[in-house]
Design an enzyme around this catalytic site. Structure first.
Site, PDB file in Angstrom:
ATOM      1  CD  GLU A  48      -1.718  -2.371   1.708  1.00  0.00           C
ATOM      2  OE1 GLU A  48      -2.613  -3.227   1.824  1.00  0.00           O
ATOM      3  OE2 GLU A  48      -0.520  -2.572   2.054  1.00  0.00           O
ATOM      4  CG  PHE A 110     -10.401  -8.872  11.391  1.00  0.00           C
ATOM      5  CD1 PHE A 110      -9.179  -9.300  11.897  1.00  0.00           C
ATOM      6  CD2 PHE A 110     -10.618  -8.937  10.023  1.00  0.00           C
ATOM      7  CE1 PHE A 110      -8.193  -9.786  11.057  1.00  0.00           C
ATOM      8  CE2 PHE A 110      -9.642  -9.426   9.168  1.00  0.00           C
ATOM      9  CZ  PHE A 110      -8.425  -9.851   9.678  1.00  0.00           C
ATOM     10  CD  GLN A 111      -7.840  -6.628   7.776  1.00  0.00           C
ATOM     11  OE1 GLN A 111      -8.716  -6.380   6.937  1.00  0.00           O
ATOM     12  NE2 GLN A 111      -6.692  -7.201   7.456  1.00  0.00           N
ATOM     13  CE  LYS A 160     -17.596  -6.358   2.810  1.00  0.00           C
ATOM     14  NZ  LYS A 160     -17.040  -7.642   3.329  1.00  0.00           N
ATOM     15  CG  MET A 467      22.685  12.500   3.741  1.00  0.00           C
ATOM     16  SD  MET A 467      23.798  13.595   2.842  1.00  0.00           S
ATOM     17  CE  MET A 467      22.880  13.838   1.321  1.00  0.00           C
TER      18      MET A 467
END
Length: 568
Positions: A48, A110-111, A160, A467
């Site tokens: 993602e 969940f999630q 959803k 760096m």
């Protein structure tokens, strides 16, 4: 039409034809609707964060809205860095995430994650859609808000059940465009005409304000010597004799000394970032300030302006252009002084062209700049290679230079190059990365392979976090800590595992052949470039110091000699 189908209709209405995403449970209704959509191409990235950074690169290269999509929970949290990157650089982006069903919000389902809470400081605006009939108005507002005024990411989080619910309302008609008010430039013109050593200072706001052409007309008509921030690179036309290069921590000595000597700063679309200004107390100490910006919030934030002009940048710049064309500025001695210093104190350092010599990072980038077409897009990662590109690559347009300026996101380059290639399929797109940055999002090689994108991949490999190593060497007594990457994978074999051809070079006489080979290949190809571990970026300003206190390689060699003599 349900909520998911309405989102796709909104995309079509706004000519959004490419989105970057990764499916999951709570966003599945939108992916189901995509099956029936021929108007929207969905690009499946492999993480993602890659989706968000690809949408970012798409927007930077094209000026259009970038769109990324993910599911709830870890899908949304994985977007965070990419969205923050877009926010810091004011990139137009629409973020759409699924959320757990409305009845489960607040139950630790969940999630489930509090997306609005997490994203509060990294978005221009955010929404949690609670009713399906609210979705048309929210989508219209979100798409408009992300692109207008100062651009930035807008996040729409949709449960959803809302995606599945029927939408009975229609999208509202967009507001009619309002007339743009143009500020009075009289006082600014008086300051400009009275200045003996005026300097043009431009940033990323030029391209964000669609002011590239107006800026160049003003720069060339006024004859002002000019400097640019990291995000302003490409504002001046390629080869402009009045352009002194990038200013700041790794800016040219010519640019930083011009800022020190000027008596007027004419700032266009820049926010006076600390990496550009150094210690503010020592920044342009004798200069008056004229500041032009589309976002009034930038005025007087870090340096008070004598005249601040907000509004439409092209209109403002065109009025200044007309004024200086009618009555040209009389700054010839100052202009000639800056042109001489551009030659002697710019980034045009001598190349090391010894055939068998190890490859120098700056020498490689100068060769790359000479060989690539003028419209090539360079997507950098973050580190020493990023600064070498900013210093030594000659850009002809700001949209050709994709770099993570505000956030400094390692792993930006490869997904940004993917997004740029989708936005500009007929242009060469090259990802210049370091070995540390490349490993941050190396999984996106699978995306390159899947879509057979002709992206060219260049890894400047010094087997360390260069760096960080440089700052440890210079400012921490050369006490190296956790920067060694000599156990890197074989990057050539790694690319080939993804069915991407690859080459390795390690000598100066191999540079041209390596670059020409990857550019000529009809498809993706990787060039692995071995460079010296101890090579540094010069000049450098110590964090917190004034830009006048630049260090260069010769000074560092002398300091090392003094230390050795003292120790002896």
């Amino acid at each position: 039409m349900n909520g998911a189908q309405h989102i796709l209709e909104a995309f079509q209405r706004h000519q959004i034809d490419t989105v970057f995403g990764y499916p999951g449970g709570c966003i599945m209704p939108l992916y189901d609707a995509l099956v029936d959509s021929e108007a929207v191409e969905h690009v499946l990235c492999r993480h993602e964060q890659g989706c968000a950074l690809a949408a970012d690169g798409y927007a930077r290269a094209s000026g259009r809205l970038g769109v990324c999509i993910a599911t709830s929970g870890p899908g949304a949290t994985n977007l965070i860095t990419g969205v923050a990157n877009a926010h810091r650089d004011s990139i137009p982006m629409l973020v759409i995430t699924g959320q757990v069903p409305s009845a489960l919000i607040g139950t630790d389902a969940f999630q489930e994650t509090d997306v609005l809470g997490m994203a509060l400081g990294i978005v221009k605006h955010s929404y949690l859609v609670t009713e399906a009939d609210d979705l048309p108005a929210i989508m219209e507002e979100a798409i408009t808000l992300a692109q207008h005024g100062r651009p930035g990411p807008v996040w729409v989080d949709i449960p959803k059940d809302v995606l599945l619910h029927e939408v009975t309302t229609r999208a509202p008609q967009p507001d009619r465009a309002t007339a743009i008010e143009t500020a009075d430039i009289g006082t600014a013109l008086e300051l400009l005409r009275s200045a003996e050593r005026p300097l043009l200072y431009s940033g990323g706001g030029v391209v964000l304000g669609n002011a590239e052409s107006a800026f160049r007309r003003f720069a060339e008509s006024s004859g002002l010597p000019g400097v640019a921030t990291l995000k302003g690179i490409g504002n001046h036309r390629k080869g402009d004799p009045n352009y002194l290069g990038m200013l700041g921590m790794h800016g040219s000595r010519a640019a930083n000394e011009a800022v020190e000597a000027c008596d007027l700063l004419f700032i266009v679309g820049a926010r006076l970032d600390d990496r550009a200004t150094g210690n503010l107390a020592g920044f342009a100490p004798g200069a008056r300030v004229i500041h032009l910006d589309a976002d009034n919030a930038e005025f007087d934030k870090l340096r008070a302006a004598d005249v601040a002009l907000g509004g439409d940048l092209p209109a403002l710049l065109d009025r200044f252009t007309e004024a200086v064309q009618t009555h040209p500025l009389t700054i010839a001695p100052w202009r000639e002084q800056c042109r001489r210093e551009r030659t002697t104190k710019g980034f045009q350092a001598a190349d090391n062209e010894e055939a068998l010599a190890p490859i120098s990072g700056p020498a490689f980038i100068r060769q790359l700049s000479r060989i690539t077409p003028d419209d090539a897009i360079i997507a950098c990662d973050v580190g020493q290679h990023q600064m070498w590109v900013a210093q030594h690559y000659q850009f002809d347009h700001p949209r050709h230079h994709l770099t993570s300026g505000g956030l400094g996101t390692m792993g930006f380059g490869l997904p940004a190059a993917i997004g740029a290639q989708f936005a500009c399929p007929d242009q060469a797109v090259i990802n210049v990365s370091g070995d540390g940055s490349f490993m941050m999002n190396a999984q996106e090689l699978a995306t390159v392979r899947r879509y057979r994108l002709p992206v060219k991949l260049i890894i400047l490999d010094n087997q360390c976090l260069g760096m960080v190593r440089q700052q440890q060497e210079l400012f921490y007594g050369n006490r190296e800590s956790q920067i060694n990457l000599d156990d890197n994978p074989d990057f050539v074999a790694m690319a080939r595992a993804f069915d991407i051809p690859a080459l390795h070079i390690e000598r100066t006489d191999q540079i041209r052949r390596g670059i020409e080979t990857i550019l000529a290949y009809d498809g993706p190809m990787l060039l692995h470039v071995a460079i010296a571990r101890e090579e540094n970026v010069w000049p450098i300003v110590k964090p917190g110091a004034s830009n006048r206190d630049m260090l260069d390689a010769s000074q560092q060699r002398q300091e090392n000699t003094n230390h050795k003599e003292t120790a002896a």
